[in-house]
Design an enzyme around this catalytic site. Structure first.
Site, PDB file in Angstrom:
ATOM      1  N   ASP A 143      50.792  27.005  37.938  1.00 41.77           N
ATOM      2  CA  ASP A 143      50.530  28.196  37.133  1.00 41.77           C
ATOM      3  C   ASP A 143      51.249  28.134  35.778  1.00 41.77           C
ATOM      4  O   ASP A 143      52.438  27.827  35.724  1.00 41.77           O
ATOM      5  CB  ASP A 143      51.051  29.408  37.932  1.00 41.77           C
TER       6      ASP A 143
ATOM      7  N   ASP B 248      48.786  26.942  45.084  1.00 43.21           N
ATOM      8  CA  ASP B 248      49.156  27.457  43.775  1.00 43.21           C
ATOM      9  C   ASP B 248      50.677  27.428  43.690  1.00 43.21           C
ATOM     10  O   ASP B 248      51.357  27.911  44.599  1.00 43.21           O
ATOM     11  CB  ASP B 248      48.663  28.904  43.632  1.00 43.21           C
TER      12      ASP B 248
ATOM     13  N   HIS C 255      39.846  33.362  39.032  1.00 45.63           N
ATOM     14  CA  HIS C 255      40.289  34.723  39.358  1.00 45.63           C
ATOM     15  C   HIS C 255      40.826  35.471  38.143  1.00 45.63           C
ATOM     16  O   HIS C 255      41.297  36.591  38.275  1.00 45.63           O
ATOM     17  CB  HIS C 255      41.385  34.632  40.428  1.00 45.63           C
ATOM     18  N   ASP C 256      40.806  34.839  36.964  1.00 49.25           N
ATOM     19  CA  ASP C 256      41.347  35.470  35.758  1.00 49.25           C
ATOM     20  C   ASP C 256      40.274  35.842  34.752  1.00 49.25           C
ATOM     21  O   ASP C 256      40.595  36.249  33.638  1.00 49.25           O
ATOM     22  CB  ASP C 256      42.329  34.512  35.056  1.00 49.25           C
TER      23      ASP C 256
ATOM     24  N   GLU D 126      47.812  24.494  34.917  1.00 49.24           N
ATOM     25  CA  GLU D 126      47.125  25.545  34.157  1.00 49.24           C
ATOM     26  C   GLU D 126      47.835  25.638  32.818  1.00 49.24           C
ATOM     27  O   GLU D 126      49.022  25.964  32.761  1.00 49.24           O
ATOM     28  CB  GLU D 126      47.190  26.888  34.884  1.00 49.24           C
TER      29      GLU D 126
HETATM   30  O1  TEU Z   1      47.322  32.959  34.400  1.00 51.75           O
HETATM   31  C1  TEU Z   1      47.909  32.778  33.161  1.00 51.75           C
HETATM   32  C2  TEU Z   1      47.159  33.241  32.051  1.00 51.75           C
HETATM   33  O2  TEU Z   1      47.412  32.732  30.989  1.00 51.75           O
HETATM   34  C3  TEU Z   1      46.101  34.259  32.189  1.00 51.75           C
HETATM   35  O3  TEU Z   1      46.469  35.397  32.843  1.00 51.75           O
HETATM   36  C4  TEU Z   1      45.736  34.570  30.825  1.00 51.75           C
HETATM   37  O4  TEU Z   1      46.623  35.497  30.282  1.00 51.75           O
HETATM   38  C5  TEU Z   1      44.354  35.069  30.748  1.00 51.75           C
HETATM   39  O5  TEU Z   1      43.544  34.387  31.629  1.00 51.75           O
HETATM   40  C6  TEU Z   1      43.899  34.854  29.338  1.00 51.75           C
HETATM   41  O6  TEU Z   1      42.531  34.896  29.259  1.00 51.75           O
HETATM   42  C7  TEU Z   1      48.077  32.683  35.501  1.00 51.75           C
HETATM   43  C8  TEU Z   1      47.371  33.166  36.745  1.00 51.75           C
HETATM   44  O7  TEU Z   1      46.181  32.452  36.889  1.00 51.75           O
HETATM   45  C9  TEU Z   1      47.183  34.638  36.651  1.00 51.75           C
HETATM   46  O8  TEU Z   1      46.439  35.151  37.711  1.00 51.75           O
HETATM   47  C10 TEU Z   1      48.550  35.269  36.617  1.00 51.75           C
HETATM   48  O9  TEU Z   1      48.425  36.642  36.401  1.00 51.75           O
HETATM   49  C11 TEU Z   1      49.417  34.672  35.530  1.00 51.75           C
HETATM   50  O10 TEU Z   1      49.365  33.262  35.462  1.00 51.75           O
HETATM   51  C12 TEU Z   1      50.854  35.005  35.779  1.00 51.75           C
HETATM   52  O11 TEU Z   1      51.315  34.306  36.889  1.00 51.75           O
END
Ligand code: TEU
Length: 632
Positions: free
Chosen positions: A284, A183, A413-414, A342
């Protein structure tokens, strides 16, 4: 190809001809469940953008039109319509598996997963058919956002192990013919990163320009941008008398990619990991790295529509493609190094601009529009309608064709578990999990599994905010409470969307098997029934379904590179073929919880797999896969 420059005087048709305009119009059309064909209507198509405020009775205002035109002007290129010819690559054939290191396997009993733990499970992953791992961040971090807040890019967080452990993991993977994707979090660093600390401490420090630090009045943030984790995107640092920009938590400070020296340091760092044997990166929120010069206020209406004020000034910033090309050229200019961006909010046309073989940017992107039904957000509690998924993928598969490549994923994980969003009733869990796996392994694109998905892990029955660890959940709860919502409603909303559903320990056996200690976050006990050991060797299990389908995909060129041909079918059924030369597969999926009539495929097709009876009408959520018998 260049696009035609748009102005307020451009027509709706010209807007639709523009790649970003087309993505916007088509996702709006998808949202309201209508085909964008109405643009072909000469009356609609010839309307000038400047006339929209009048025509919509002011719902769309002049400021919105100006913001839209300015945004579209940041996209001077148009993707080549059919892309470059199909190129074969390892990452297109591979099955990826995302590991959340903190929750996968603990090796030392401190309740926190670690690198040695992952190493001890490589044979399991290999046996499942996994080719490559994506590790969520393992860098040194104060863990405000579970590692997405990096304090030192070249150090492994002590809880996860050491660089030696890391090297051992890379070696263990390569020995097994597997690969590793790291990542890469370079939109922001932790506020505890040495660069940021120096920037705060010393007004003459060159690091001041690595971030967005602004002087001003402590009561008034520099602009109206909102953080993804609640509240303003600005934090006041009294010790320095400065505001600092953070799109995510108040400990995740955005890096200023205008700064050449900072970019060079990132390139160096990436090369350093490449030299350790890393095979690729998951970047990310990489589409957020270029911010509009001057950081102008976000448009009010756009903010209301998408929920985050200011996003139009950075979700596709003016220098995004330039920065991506620099990264590729200087940090990982090697066709074997995979780069997966992402990219929240990016549609298929914009996606093509990032993943086209002629572009020198990324190989694949993760975008998220398929994870919620139109008009819904992650924190709504609702039953997901798979009819939308069918429309969504039908559109992307057709748009991408041979020339572009997509990622296929449901869990990460989100997000909560997708299986629970589709149907939370326990009696349907297995069928839905198999249905989703079938989609991932038979559509065109690279499947990404998230740990636990292969056993059909579902959402957790958390009962109290105190059980949650995620900063996003806690910030949201505080914001909802401050807005007057009662504790029960607040918790219900957070529960629907909390990222902790997928961050609980991996379920290895009935006792858990993740740690001998106290896990850093506890699940709801469902691991007693849903776990790896219980399913291994059981031909009806979700786990064995994954193993079988991965093997099927591996044995077939059509399932990897073949064309996707969607067949006509009733609304509740999704039926498509994958075709490569003589080789052909047919897939039929019941997208509903009721039996669905099925036109039998006729002679010449052999049933390969069925998650239900395999004959007669499709059972609820049943998936069937046939292979065409070789002629003669
Ligand atoms: O995620 C970015 C992101 O856009 C998500 O957190 C989003 O806000 C959410 O999924 C909307 O449904 C990345 C990482 O995957 C996340 O774990 C981090 O918290 C974030 O960036 C910040 O680095």
């Amino acid at each position: 190809m260049r696009t035609r420059e748009l102005t307020r005087r451009s027509s709706v048709r010209e807007l639709y001809a523009h790649p970003l305009g087309r993505d916007v119009v088509e996702s709006l059309a998808l949202q309201v469940g209508r085909s964008p064909k109405w643009i072909d209507n000469p009356l609609v198509g010839s309307v000038r953008l400047s006339a929209l405020p009048k025509l919509t009775g002011g719902r769309i205002d002049d400021a919105f039109v100006d913001a839209l035109v300015a945004l579209l002007r940041t996209v001077p290129d148009a993707p080549a319509p059919s892309g470059m010819p199909l190129r074969e690559a390892w990452f297109k054939e591979a099955v990826f598996y995302q590991i959340y290191p903190r929750s996968f396997q603990d090796s030392d009993g401190d309740g926190i997963g670690d690198l040695r733990g992952i190493l001890s499970r490589l044979d399991y992953l290999k046996g499942l058919g996994v080719d490559a791992l994506w590790l969520s961040p393992i860098y040194d971090s104060p863990m405000d956002d579970m590692g997405y807040d990096i304090r030192d890019y070249r150090k492994v967080l002590a809880e996860f192990g050491t660089l030696d452990d890391f090297d051992a993991l890379v070696a263990g993977l390569h020995e097994r013919g597997m690969k590793l994707v790291m990542d890469l979090v370079v939109n922001h660093t932790s506020d505890e990163h040495a660069w940021f600390q120096e920037a705060l401490r010393d007004p003459a420090s060159p690091y001041r320009d690595y971030y967005f630090l602004r002087e001003g009045d402590p009561g008034t943030p520099p602009n109206n941008w909102k953080s993804f984790f609640s509240g303003s995107a600005w934090r006041w640092f009294p010790e320095a008398g400065l505001w600092g920009l953070h799109l995510f938590s108040s400990k995740q400070m955005d890096l200023d990619w205008e700064n050449e020296r900072m970019r060079a340091e990132i390139v160096d760092m990436v090369r350093w990991w490449r030299d350790r044997g890393v095979d690729g990166f998951r970047l990310d929120v990489i589409n957020y790295i270029s911010k509009a010069p001057g950081l102008p206020d976000g448009n009010r209406l756009i903010g209301e529509l998408i929920g985050w004020t200011g996003m139009e000034h950075y979700f596709h910033g003016p220098r995004l493609h330039e920065h991506l090309r620099q990264l590729r050229a200087e940090a990982f200019d090697d066709p074997d190094c995979v780069a997966i961006g992402e990219t929240p909010g990016i549609g298929p046309q914009m996606g093509k601009l990032m993943v086209g073989d002629d572009r020198g940017e990324l190989d694949m992107i993760f975008n998220f529009e398929h994870l919620e039904n139109p008009g819904r957000t992650r924190f709504d509690d609702y039953r997901y309608d798979l009819g939308y998924l069918k429309r969504y993928y039908t559109r992307w598969q057709a748009e991408y064709g041979d020339g572009y490549w997509m990622s296929l994923f449901f869990d990460n994980h989100d997000n909560p578990r997708f299986v629970s969003k589709v149907d939370p009733r326990p009696e349907h869990r297995v069928a839905v999990a198999k249905l989703l796996a079938t989609i991932q392994f038979t559509l065109r694109g690279t499947p990404f599994l998230y740990q636990g998905q292969e056993v059909g892990a579902a959402n957790q029955a958390f009962t109290d905010l105190a059980q949650l660890r995620d900063v996003e959940s806690h910030n949201l709860a505080a914001e909802l409470t401050a807005s007057g919502l009662g504790p029960a409603e607040t918790f219900a909303r957070v529960l629907a969307g909390t990222r902790d559903h997928t961050r609980v320990p991996m379920a290895w056996d009935a006792a858990g098997g993740f740690t001998t200690g106290e896990p850093w976050i506890a699940g709801d006990g469902s691991h007693a029934e849903i776990n790896v050991a219980a399913q291994e060797g059981d031909p009806d299990s979700v786990l064995e379904w994954h193993r079988a389908l991965i093997a099927l995909r591996r044995s077939s060129r059509a399932l990897v590179y073949g064309e996707t041909v969607v067949e006509r079918s009733p609304r509740r059924v999704w039926r498509y073929r994958r075709v490569a030369g003589e080789e052909e597969f047919l897939v039929a999926l019941n997208l509903s919880d009721r039996p669905a009539r099925l036109r039998a495929p006729g002679a010449g097709w052999r049933l390969e797999r069925a998650s239900g009876p395999g004959e007669g009408p499709l059972a609820p959520y049943e998936a069937r896969v046939w292979r065409r018998e070789p002629a003669g």
